[in-house]
Design an enzyme around this catalytic site. Structure first.
Site, PDB file in Angstrom:
ATOM      1  N   HIS A 198       0.840  -1.206   0.000  1.00 11.32           N
ATOM      2  CA  HIS A 198       0.000   0.000   0.000  1.00 11.32           C
ATOM      3  C   HIS A 198       0.877   1.259   0.000  1.00 11.32           C
ATOM      4  CE1 HIS A 198      -3.002  -2.681   2.300  1.00 11.32           C
ATOM      5  NE2 HIS A 198      -3.579  -2.437   1.142  1.00 11.32           N
ATOM      6  N   LYS A 240     -16.413  -7.767   5.299  1.00  9.77           N
ATOM      7  CA  LYS A 240     -15.176  -8.396   5.776  1.00  9.77           C
ATOM      8  C   LYS A 240     -15.060  -8.354   7.283  1.00  9.77           C
ATOM      9  CE  LYS A 240     -12.267  -7.564   1.759  1.00  9.77           C
ATOM     10  NZ  LYS A 240     -11.047  -6.926   1.257  1.00  9.77           N
ATOM     11  N   ARG A 295      -2.194  -6.052  -8.357  1.00 11.19           N
ATOM     12  CA  ARG A 295      -1.077  -6.979  -8.184  1.00 11.19           C
ATOM     13  C   ARG A 295      -0.959  -7.963  -9.329  1.00 11.19           C
ATOM     14  NH1 ARG A 295      -3.022  -8.057  -2.266  1.00 11.19           N
ATOM     15  NH2 ARG A 295      -4.830  -8.186  -3.599  1.00 11.19           N
ATOM     16  N   SER A 320      -2.982  -7.886   2.716  1.00 10.33           N
ATOM     17  CA  SER A 320      -3.263  -7.813   4.162  1.00 10.33           C
ATOM     18  C   SER A 320      -3.708  -9.183   4.654  1.00 10.33           C
ATOM     19  CB  SER A 320      -4.354  -6.776   4.436  1.00 10.33           C
ATOM     20  OG  SER A 320      -3.921  -5.509   4.043  1.00 10.33           O
TER      21      SER A 320
HETATM   22  O1  PNS Z   1      -8.863  -3.061   0.329  1.00 10.34           O
HETATM   23  P1  PNS Z   1     -10.125  -3.579  -0.297  1.00 10.34           P
HETATM   24  O2  PNS Z   1     -10.875  -4.435   0.693  1.00 10.34           O
HETATM   25  O3  PNS Z   1      -9.858  -4.299  -1.583  1.00 10.34           O
HETATM   26  O4  PNS Z   1     -11.033  -2.288  -0.615  1.00 10.34           O
HETATM   27  C1  PNS Z   1     -12.299  -2.420  -1.205  1.00 10.34           C
HETATM   28  C2  PNS Z   1     -13.068  -1.096  -1.150  1.00 10.34           C
HETATM   29  C3  PNS Z   1     -13.176  -0.599   0.267  1.00 10.34           C
HETATM   30  C4  PNS Z   1     -12.359  -0.066  -1.991  1.00 10.34           C
HETATM   31  C5  PNS Z   1     -14.492  -1.363  -1.748  1.00 10.34           C
HETATM   32  O5  PNS Z   1     -15.077  -2.444  -1.090  1.00 10.34           O
HETATM   33  C6  PNS Z   1     -15.419  -0.145  -1.644  1.00 10.34           C
HETATM   34  O6  PNS Z   1     -15.264   0.802  -2.365  1.00 10.34           O
HETATM   35  N1  PNS Z   1     -16.365  -0.204  -0.689  1.00 10.34           N
HETATM   36  C7  PNS Z   1     -17.321   0.876  -0.477  1.00 10.34           C
HETATM   37  C8  PNS Z   1     -18.708   0.464  -0.985  1.00 10.34           C
HETATM   38  C9  PNS Z   1     -18.880   0.779  -2.460  1.00 10.34           C
HETATM   39  O7  PNS Z   1     -18.772   1.903  -2.898  1.00 10.34           O
HETATM   40  N2  PNS Z   1     -19.147  -0.280  -3.257  1.00 10.34           N
HETATM   41  C10 PNS Z   1     -19.411  -0.116  -4.669  1.00 10.34           C
HETATM   42  C11 PNS Z   1     -18.262  -0.579  -5.512  1.00 10.34           C
HETATM   43  S1  PNS Z   1     -18.843  -1.914  -6.470  1.00 10.34           S
END
Ligand code: PNS
Length: 162
Positions: free
Chosen positions: A19, A43, A92, A130
């Site tokens: 990150h 999660k 990645r 993570s």
């Molecule tokens: O580190 P991660 O878990 O891959 O991050 C995922 C994240 C937090 C970026 C994604 O789950 C997110 O944007 N969540 C907020 C809800 C949202 O806007 N969802 C619509 C996208 S399909």
């Protein structure tokens, strides 16, 4: 002058050198990056959002071009709220692509003014996530060199308590 702001969203449970590498390189493109920790309902997290934000703050060592925040709900709404237009995500491997492509397309469908910028993770960190960091740390494996020292320490404390 208008500032070029990007949001770097994620679970950051916990933040890794992968990150931080994306963040460092992102700062070459943007004046300011807001690292936004998501309250992710799907999660089960090891660290609370508050703990994750604290770990990020300690890892960025007072960099004035980085802000640490959290958000609930849709990313597009948060991005609008902070007057940003760009979202940064690290990629990645091919396996990340499908999910990221879906998320970026959905976000763009929700807000056509928002764009997701993908950055390839450096070769030194492409195998870090993570999730794998937590798994290795939970069995007392070594994750130093993959996460900041403070994260390594907090992981040890968390798993010692379990
Ligand atoms: O580190 P991660 O878990 O891959 O991050 C995922 C994240 C937090 C970026 C994604 O789950 C997110 O944007 N969540 C907020 C809800 C949202 O806007 N969802 C619509 C996208 S399909």
């Amino acid at each position: 002058m208008k500032k070029n702001i990007a949001v770097y969203p994620g679970s950051f449970d916990p933040i890794t050198y992968g990150h931080l590498d994306i963040l460092k390189r992102g700062l070459e493109l943007f004046d300011k990056i807001i690292v936004a920790v998501a309250y992710n309902v799907d999660k089960r997290a090891l660290f609370t959002v508050k703990e994750r934000m604290e770990l990020i703050r300690e890892s960025i060592k007072g960099n004035s071009h980085v802000e640490v925040d959290s958000f609930e709900g849709l990313l597009v709404d948060y991005v609008k709220k902070v007057n940003a237009r760009f979202v940064i995500r690290g990629l990645r491997a091919m396996s990340d692509f499908e999910n990221e492509f879906q998320m970026a397309s959905m976000n763009r469908n929700l807000n056509k003014d928002m764009d997701t910028i993908f950055m390839m993770t450096s070769k030194d960190y492409f195998f870090i996530s993570s999730r794998t960091i937590k798994e290795v740390a939970s069995f007392n494996g070594c994750v130093s060199g993959l996460v900041p020292e403070i994260v390594d320490k907090k992981l040890k404390e968390k798993f010692a308590k379990k």
